[in-house]
Design an enzyme around this catalytic site. Structure first.
Site, PDB file in Angstrom:
ATOM      1  N   TYR A 177      -2.389  -1.133  10.358  1.00  0.00           N
ATOM      2  CA  TYR A 177      -2.310  -1.242   8.892  1.00  0.00           C
ATOM      3  C   TYR A 177      -0.963  -0.722   8.391  1.00  0.00           C
ATOM      4  CZ  TYR A 177      -4.143  -1.046   4.066  1.00  0.00           C
ATOM      5  OH  TYR A 177      -4.354  -1.230   2.724  1.00  0.00           O
TER       6      TYR A 177
ATOM      7  N   SER B  25       0.866  -1.178   0.000  1.00  0.00           N
ATOM      8  CA  SER B  25       0.000   0.000   0.000  1.00  0.00           C
ATOM      9  C   SER B  25       0.905   1.232   0.000  1.00  0.00           C
ATOM     10  CB  SER B  25      -0.839   0.002   1.291  1.00  0.00           C
ATOM     11  OG  SER B  25      -1.489   1.240   1.477  1.00  0.00           O
TER      12      SER B  25
HETATM   13  P1  NAD Z   1     -11.521  -6.124  -0.339  1.00  0.00           P
HETATM   14  O1  NAD Z   1     -12.158  -5.975   1.007  1.00  0.00           O
HETATM   15  O2  NAD Z   1     -12.322  -5.932  -1.566  1.00  0.00           O
HETATM   16  O3  NAD Z   1     -10.771  -7.505  -0.445  1.00  0.00           O
HETATM   17  C1  NAD Z   1     -10.111  -8.107   0.628  1.00  0.00           C
HETATM   18  C2  NAD Z   1      -9.971  -9.567   0.308  1.00  0.00           C
HETATM   19  O4  NAD Z   1      -9.298 -10.195   1.403  1.00  0.00           O
HETATM   20  C3  NAD Z   1     -11.313 -10.275   0.143  1.00  0.00           C
HETATM   21  O5  NAD Z   1     -11.235 -11.182  -0.928  1.00  0.00           O
HETATM   22  C4  NAD Z   1     -11.481 -11.013   1.459  1.00  0.00           C
HETATM   23  O6  NAD Z   1     -12.231 -12.208   1.310  1.00  0.00           O
HETATM   24  C5  NAD Z   1     -10.039 -11.332   1.777  1.00  0.00           C
HETATM   25  N1  NAD Z   1      -9.813 -11.633   3.179  1.00  0.00           N
HETATM   26  C6  NAD Z   1     -10.054 -10.841   4.255  1.00  0.00           C
HETATM   27  N2  NAD Z   1      -9.752 -11.522   5.380  1.00  0.00           N
HETATM   28  C7  NAD Z   1      -9.326 -12.742   5.001  1.00  0.00           C
HETATM   29  C8  NAD Z   1      -8.890 -13.893   5.712  1.00  0.00           C
HETATM   30  N3  NAD Z   1      -8.845 -13.921   7.045  1.00  0.00           N
HETATM   31  N4  NAD Z   1      -8.531 -14.990   5.006  1.00  0.00           N
HETATM   32  C9  NAD Z   1      -8.602 -14.988   3.649  1.00  0.00           C
HETATM   33  N5  NAD Z   1      -9.015 -13.940   2.932  1.00  0.00           N
HETATM   34  C10 NAD Z   1      -9.361 -12.831   3.612  1.00  0.00           C
HETATM   35  O7  NAD Z   1     -10.309  -5.089  -0.282  1.00  0.00           O
HETATM   36  P2  NAD Z   1      -9.229  -4.625  -1.356  1.00  0.00           P
HETATM   37  O8  NAD Z   1      -9.256  -3.155  -1.328  1.00  0.00           O
HETATM   38  O9  NAD Z   1      -9.389  -5.325  -2.648  1.00  0.00           O
HETATM   39  O10 NAD Z   1      -7.892  -5.080  -0.621  1.00  0.00           O
HETATM   40  C11 NAD Z   1      -6.999  -6.038  -1.150  1.00  0.00           C
HETATM   41  C12 NAD Z   1      -5.588  -5.707  -0.699  1.00  0.00           C
HETATM   42  O11 NAD Z   1      -5.208  -4.441  -1.247  1.00  0.00           O
HETATM   43  C13 NAD Z   1      -5.433  -5.582   0.812  1.00  0.00           C
HETATM   44  O12 NAD Z   1      -4.202  -6.144   1.221  1.00  0.00           O
HETATM   45  C14 NAD Z   1      -5.411  -4.082   1.027  1.00  0.00           C
HETATM   46  O13 NAD Z   1      -4.725  -3.711   2.188  1.00  0.00           O
HETATM   47  C15 NAD Z   1      -4.687  -3.649  -0.224  1.00  0.00           C
HETATM   48  N6  NAD Z   1      -4.873  -2.232  -0.549  1.00  0.00           N
HETATM   49  C16 NAD Z   1      -6.096  -1.735  -0.828  1.00  0.00           C
HETATM   50  C17 NAD Z   1      -6.229  -0.379  -1.117  1.00  0.00           C
HETATM   51  C18 NAD Z   1      -7.550   0.231  -1.424  1.00  0.00           C
HETATM   52  O14 NAD Z   1      -7.612   1.477  -1.496  1.00  0.00           O
HETATM   53  N7  NAD Z   1      -8.610  -0.530  -1.654  1.00  0.00           N
HETATM   54  C19 NAD Z   1      -5.101   0.450  -1.105  1.00  0.00           C
HETATM   55  C20 NAD Z   1      -3.864  -0.096  -0.814  1.00  0.00           C
HETATM   56  C21 NAD Z   1      -3.753  -1.442  -0.545  1.00  0.00           C
END
Ligand code: NAD
Length: 261
Positions: free
Chosen positions: A155, A142
């Site tokens: 985080y 991130s």
């Molecule tokens: P999201 O909530 O759409 O997806 C999260 C995913 O993680 C889902 O598929 C969920 O089922 C899975 N998950 C959560 N807990 C779990 C567990 N205990 N075991 C297995 N799977 C689990 O969110 P996203 O935004 O797509 O996030 C995905 C990644 O991207 C994360 O690591 C997040 O920190 C990172 N990220 C997101 C953003 C953003 O702005 N959305 C920015 C930077 C980084």
């Protein structure tokens, strides 16, 4: 990607993980989708992806908060497909609260899911990749792996940690055909961020949604635009390509200029 590879994407029934799974399947990989839910819809996602891209896909339930399940996910993928060529550590959760009132169970869950899970999956995948003489580990970190924001202690700690893990694994695998890199997204409009938008709207009842998104959520993102899940998946695909064979131990930011400041 030339020959058929096997890719695991943790946390891939939603958001960035799902888009990455789709992109990898689209590039001809067999893909293992994962979440902790094990719903009919999860298995359907895998079946639909396989059909759409004429590859093999499997859904494997594993709770990324549990070390043994993280390790077993990689072992199951190797058993089923005969190799694990690409590992995308994507599963992640968020909780926003000042450090003094940050619930201990939320801290523990974020460190386990956003950081330790990648240690466990990587530990099992690296020997397989080294033996094959080719491998790609891509950690979805991130902008918070490079910069801090208030009220996100767990985080930010986990994401800085995963950048450190990424670099260490790159040094340990250098010259073996295996690379280890991190993608650092800024804000991407996914369910994880939708929760934050709704929470901020409650905190600022006088502001409309557009203002909350522009002035609060995207405060640090100079482009004032969300990155898309497809753009993050595109960065992952690049890191998995032969063109990126000498790219290792580094981060690619997809953050609308956030970390330029
Ligand atoms: P999201 O909530 O759409 O997806 C999260 C995913 O993680 C889902 O598929 C969920 O089922 C899975 N998950 C959560 N807990 C779990 C567990 N205990 N075991 C297995 N799977 C689990 O969110 P996203 O935004 O797509 O996030 C995905 C990644 O991207 C994360 O690591 C997040 O920190 C990172 N990220 C997101 C953003 C953003 O702005 N959305 C920015 C930077 C980084």
């Amino acid at each position: 990607m030339s020959s058929r590879k096997t890719a695991i994407v943790t946390g891939s029934n939603s958001g960035i993980g799902l888009a990455t799974a789709e992109a990898l399947a689209g590039s001809g990989c067999n893909v293992v989708l994962n979440s902790f839910t094990d719903n009919e819809a999860d298995h359907k996602l895998a079946a639909d992806l396989a059909k759409k891209h004429s590859v093999e896909c499997a859904y494997v339930k594993a709770d990324m908060a549990k070390p043994a399940e993280c390790r077993d996910l990689v072992a199951q993928a190797a058993k089923r497909f005969g190799s694990v060529d690409i590992l995308v550590n994507n599963a992640g959760i968020q909780h926003v609260s000042p450090v003094e009132s940050f619930p201990t169970e939320k801290w523990d869950a974020i460190i386990a899911i956003n950081l330790s899970s990648a240690f466990h999956t990587t530990a099992v995948a690296v020997p397989l990749m080294k033996k094959a003489g080719w491998g790609r580990i891509v950690n979805i970190a991130s902008a918070h792996g490079l910069r801090a924001s208030p009220n996100k202690s767990a985080y930010v700690a986990a994401k800085h940690g995963i950048v450190g893990l990424t670099k260490t694994v790159a040094l340990e695998t250098a010259g073996s055909g295996v690379t280890s890199n991190a993608v650092c997204p800024g804000f991407v409009h996914t369910p994880l961020v939708e929760i934050q938008i709704e929470d901020r709207m409650k905190e600022h009842p006088g502001m409309d949604r557009d203002a909350v998104v522009r002035d609060i959520i995207l405060e640090k993102q100079p482009s004032k635009q969300f990155a898309t899940v497809e753009q993050i998946a595109g960065a992952v695909l690049y890191l998995c390509s032969d063109a990126a064979a000498q790219v290792t131990g580094t981060t690619i930011s997809v953050d609308g200029g956030w970390t330029a400041a």
